[in-house]
Design a protein around this motif. Structure first.
Motif, PDB file in Angstrom:
ATOM      1  N   CYS A 189      29.456  46.265  36.125  1.00 10.27           N
ATOM      2  CA  CYS A 189      29.238  47.293  37.148  1.00 10.27           C
ATOM      3  C   CYS A 189      29.349  46.745  38.569  1.00 10.27           C
ATOM      4  O   CYS A 189      29.420  47.518  39.533  1.00 10.27           O
ATOM      5  CB  CYS A 189      27.856  47.928  36.956  1.00 10.27           C
ATOM      6  SG  CYS A 189      27.778  49.094  35.565  1.00 10.27           S
ATOM      7  N   ARG A 190      29.392  45.433  38.716  1.00 13.75           N
ATOM      8  CA  ARG A 190      29.488  44.830  40.045  1.00 13.75           C
ATOM      9  C   ARG A 190      30.915  44.818  40.584  1.00 13.75           C
ATOM     10  O   ARG A 190      31.135  44.540  41.762  1.00 13.75           O
ATOM     11  CB  ARG A 190      28.947  43.398  40.006  1.00 13.75           C
ATOM     12  CG  ARG A 190      27.469  43.309  39.634  1.00 13.75           C
ATOM     13  CD  ARG A 190      27.055  41.873  39.372  1.00 13.75           C
ATOM     14  NE  ARG A 190      25.653  41.781  38.958  1.00 13.75           N
ATOM     15  CZ  ARG A 190      25.114  40.717  38.379  1.00 13.75           C
ATOM     16  NH1 ARG A 190      25.864  39.637  38.170  1.00 13.75           N
ATOM     17  NH2 ARG A 190      23.847  40.720  38.021  1.00 13.75           N
ATOM     18  N   TYR A 191      31.889  45.097  39.725  1.00 13.36           N
ATOM     19  CA  TYR A 191      33.288  45.036  40.151  1.00 13.36           C
ATOM     20  C   TYR A 191      33.755  46.401  40.659  1.00 13.36           C
ATOM     21  O   TYR A 191      33.192  47.447  40.306  1.00 13.36           O
ATOM     22  CB  TYR A 191      34.172  44.581  38.993  1.00 13.36           C
ATOM     23  CG  TYR A 191      33.894  43.171  38.533  1.00 13.36           C
ATOM     24  CD1 TYR A 191      34.449  42.074  39.176  1.00 13.36           C
ATOM     25  CD2 TYR A 191      33.057  42.933  37.437  1.00 13.36           C
ATOM     26  CE1 TYR A 191      34.195  40.776  38.748  1.00 13.36           C
ATOM     27  CE2 TYR A 191      32.798  41.640  37.003  1.00 13.36           C
ATOM     28  CZ  TYR A 191      33.357  40.571  37.660  1.00 13.36           C
ATOM     29  OH  TYR A 191      33.096  39.292  37.244  1.00 13.36           O
ATOM     30  N   ASN A 192      34.827  46.382  41.441  1.00  9.97           N
ATOM     31  CA  ASN A 192      35.408  47.605  41.993  1.00  9.97           C
ATOM     32  C   ASN A 192      36.818  47.810  41.478  1.00  9.97           C
ATOM     33  O   ASN A 192      37.531  46.852  41.155  1.00  9.97           O
ATOM     34  CB  ASN A 192      35.425  47.542  43.525  1.00  9.97           C
ATOM     35  CG  ASN A 192      34.025  47.463  44.107  1.00  9.97           C
ATOM     36  OD1 ASN A 192      33.128  48.194  43.691  1.00  9.97           O
ATOM     37  ND2 ASN A 192      33.834  46.560  45.058  1.00  9.97           N
ATOM     38  N   ARG A 193      37.256  49.045  41.416  1.00  7.91           N
ATOM     39  CA  ARG A 193      38.548  49.405  40.839  1.00  7.91           C
ATOM     40  C   ARG A 193      39.707  48.674  41.505  1.00  7.91           C
ATOM     41  O   ARG A 193      40.634  48.229  40.848  1.00  7.91           O
ATOM     42  CB  ARG A 193      38.775  50.917  40.953  1.00  7.91           C
ATOM     43  CG  ARG A 193      40.171  51.342  40.510  1.00  7.91           C
ATOM     44  CD  ARG A 193      40.410  52.822  40.618  1.00  7.91           C
ATOM     45  NE  ARG A 193      41.803  53.127  40.341  1.00  7.91           N
ATOM     46  CZ  ARG A 193      42.349  53.199  39.143  1.00  7.91           C
ATOM     47  NH1 ARG A 193      41.617  52.970  38.081  1.00  7.91           N
ATOM     48  NH2 ARG A 193      43.630  53.477  38.985  1.00  7.91           N
ATOM     49  N   ASP A 194      39.676  48.552  42.813  1.00  7.29           N
ATOM     50  CA  ASP A 194      40.806  47.973  43.542  1.00  7.29           C
ATOM     51  C   ASP A 194      40.954  46.468  43.311  1.00  7.29           C
ATOM     52  O   ASP A 194      41.955  45.876  43.713  1.00  7.29           O
ATOM     53  CB  ASP A 194      40.654  48.242  45.042  1.00  7.29           C
ATOM     54  CG  ASP A 194      40.739  49.726  45.366  1.00  7.29           C
ATOM     55  OD1 ASP A 194      41.350  50.457  44.567  1.00  7.29           O
ATOM     56  OD2 ASP A 194      40.189  50.135  46.401  1.00  7.29           O
ATOM     57  N   GLU A 195      39.978  45.857  42.659  1.00  8.37           N
ATOM     58  CA  GLU A 195      39.976  44.407  42.532  1.00  8.37           C
ATOM     59  C   GLU A 195      40.387  43.896  41.148  1.00  8.37           C
ATOM     60  O   GLU A 195      40.957  42.814  41.034  1.00  8.37           O
ATOM     61  CB  GLU A 195      38.573  43.860  42.846  1.00  8.37           C
ATOM     62  CG  GLU A 195      38.070  44.191  44.233  1.00  8.37           C
ATOM     63  CD  GLU A 195      36.622  43.796  44.424  1.00  8.37           C
ATOM     64  OE1 GLU A 195      35.969  43.435  43.411  1.00  8.37           O
ATOM     65  OE2 GLU A 195      36.145  43.848  45.563  1.00  8.37           O
TER      66      GLU A 195
ATOM     67  N   LYS B  84      33.065  53.064  36.741  1.00  2.00           N
ATOM     68  CA  LYS B  84      33.598  52.550  38.012  1.00  2.00           C
ATOM     69  C   LYS B  84      35.082  52.868  38.195  1.00  2.00           C
ATOM     70  O   LYS B  84      35.701  52.439  39.166  1.00  2.00           O
ATOM     71  CB  LYS B  84      33.385  51.035  38.096  1.00  2.00           C
ATOM     72  CG  LYS B  84      31.934  50.587  38.047  1.00  2.00           C
ATOM     73  CD  LYS B  84      31.128  51.061  39.255  1.00  2.00           C
ATOM     74  CE  LYS B  84      31.555  50.429  40.555  1.00  2.00           C
ATOM     75  NZ  LYS B  84      31.117  49.024  40.694  1.00  2.00           N
TER      76      LYS B  84
ATOM     77  N   ILE C 292      37.613  51.708  36.525  1.00  2.00           N
ATOM     78  CA  ILE C 292      38.378  50.465  36.411  1.00  2.00           C
ATOM     79  C   ILE C 292      39.226  50.521  35.142  1.00  2.00           C
ATOM     80  O   ILE C 292      38.716  50.881  34.073  1.00  2.00           O
ATOM     81  CB  ILE C 292      37.428  49.250  36.363  1.00  2.00           C
ATOM     82  CG1 ILE C 292      36.691  49.102  37.694  1.00  2.00           C
ATOM     83  CG2 ILE C 292      38.184  47.967  36.028  1.00  2.00           C
ATOM     84  CD1 ILE C 292      35.577  48.060  37.668  1.00  2.00           C
TER      85      ILE C 292
END
Length: 355
Positions: free
Chosen positions: A83-89, A109, A111
């Motif tokens: 949950c700490r990650y973002n789609r654009d990354e 998220k 992702i």
């Protein structure tokens, strides 16, 4: 280019982490940044250069309740971390259907989630059904290890592709010259310590073929081996888990896969492919992924392990006839069709579409 976040529940020296190890190394070589979430046990996923590790406590035990508690902890750990990650990354890459929690986080998220599916369950329990339900609803794209696995599932709502397992460069580089003998009497089997793998059939086979030398390598420790087998024939040697099996392959004349089809169906068979690279004829079950490797009567035979008479007859035929070199050469040629570079390129192409 996005970072690829890999998730694998249990790091050991079985087939699925071995395949994932090749995938990670290959994807890393293509320029992707890589992170890996897995158990802190030792296995094929340990010590991969250039990978950022996140490890958690998980290990299978004979105590089902304790194993279940560890499973819940591992899933929560992966969910919170994901949950700490973002789609654009990032793109999430889930190996086997077991780590469903990061897929759920990926959906929340937004992702992209890629699954690499290795397994088919003959008699799925409630937990397996949860895994499948999550995978079918949360995956963006799915890689299957064989056409057999792909054909077992409803693909109408899934984007899928078959990505055959392949022999890693590391495996090929470590191959040693095969030991030749005037009498071909060495039979090898590499397996997990499960009854459905046909271990009792192997014991019976050794008993009715005393002139042959059988060697079994199991993915377990010596204590578990001692408690599993009641009696062991004198011509059967059983060894605990071996991370490097080249010595044993170089000495083997025939490889056996005795998985009982009514209890379990093999979805590919990496040990089969490794043996074939050594020119070892293979006897495998008459169903599942191994049929995409073993051509009946050409580089081995497809036999139900419960038919011990046919099994013993085919072993004697392979090892005693003038056809052994034909079987061996065909096995080598077949193994060359499963190329690691082709496997990595296919995966890379799909990941780039998500980046």
């Amino acid at each position: 280019m996005k970072k690829i976040i890999f998730f694998h529940l249990y790091n050991d020296i079985s087939g699925s982490p071995q395949v994932l190890s090749s995938v990670i190394r290959g994807i890393k070589s293509k320029g992707f940044d890589v992170e890996l979430y897995t158990s802190h046990t030792d296995g094929f996923l340990s010590g991969i250069e250039g990978v950022k590790y996140h490890t958690f406590s998980y290990k299978w035990t004979t105590n089902r309740f304790l194993t279940f508690l560890r499973l819940i902890y591992a899933q929560l750990y992966m969910f919170i971390a994901a949950c700490r990650y973002n789609r654009d990354e990032v793109v999430f890459y889930i190996n086997t259907i077991c780590p469903f929690a990061p897929a759920l986080a990926g959906r929340l998220k937004n992702i992209p989630v890629v699954y690499h599916v290795h397994e088919v369950y003959v008699k799925p329990n409630l937990l397996h059904k949860v895994y499948f339900w999550m995978w079918k609803r949360l995956s963006y794209y799915t890689f299957f290890v064989s056409k057999y696995v792909q054909n077992q599932y409803d693909r109408e709502s899934l984007q899928t592709k078959v990505i055959y397992n392949a022999l890693s460069k590391d495996f090929l580089d470590k191959m040693i010259p095969k030991k030749e003998a005037t009498e071909k009497r060495n039979i090898l089997m590499i397996s997990s310590l499960k009854e459905y793998k046909g271990l009792k059939q192997l014991v019976k086979l050794a008993e009715i073929m005393p002139e042959y030398r059988f060697r079994l390598i199991v993915n377990s420790d010596s204590r578990s081996i001692e408690s599993f087998f009641e009696t062991i024939p004198g011509n059967l040697i059983i060894l605990p888990a071996q991370k490097n099996v080249h010595r044993y392959l170089s000495e083997a004349d025939v490889l056996l896969n005795l998985t009982i089809p009514s209890l379990c169906i093999e979805t590919f068979g990496l040990t089969i492919l490794e043996a074939m690279a050594y020119g070892i004829p293979v006897i495998c079950p008459p169903v599942g992924g191994p049929l995409e490797l073993v051509d009946n009567g050409q580089n081995g035979f497809q036999i139900d392990s419960r038919n011990l008479d046919e099994m013993s007859n085919k072993i004697r035929y392979i090892t005693n006839s003038n056809d052994y070199n034909r079987f061996s050469n065909n096995a080598k040629r077949k193994s060359e069709c499963f190329n690691e570079e082709a496997m990595i390129t296919s995966i890379e192409e799909q990941l780039k579409k998500l980046s």
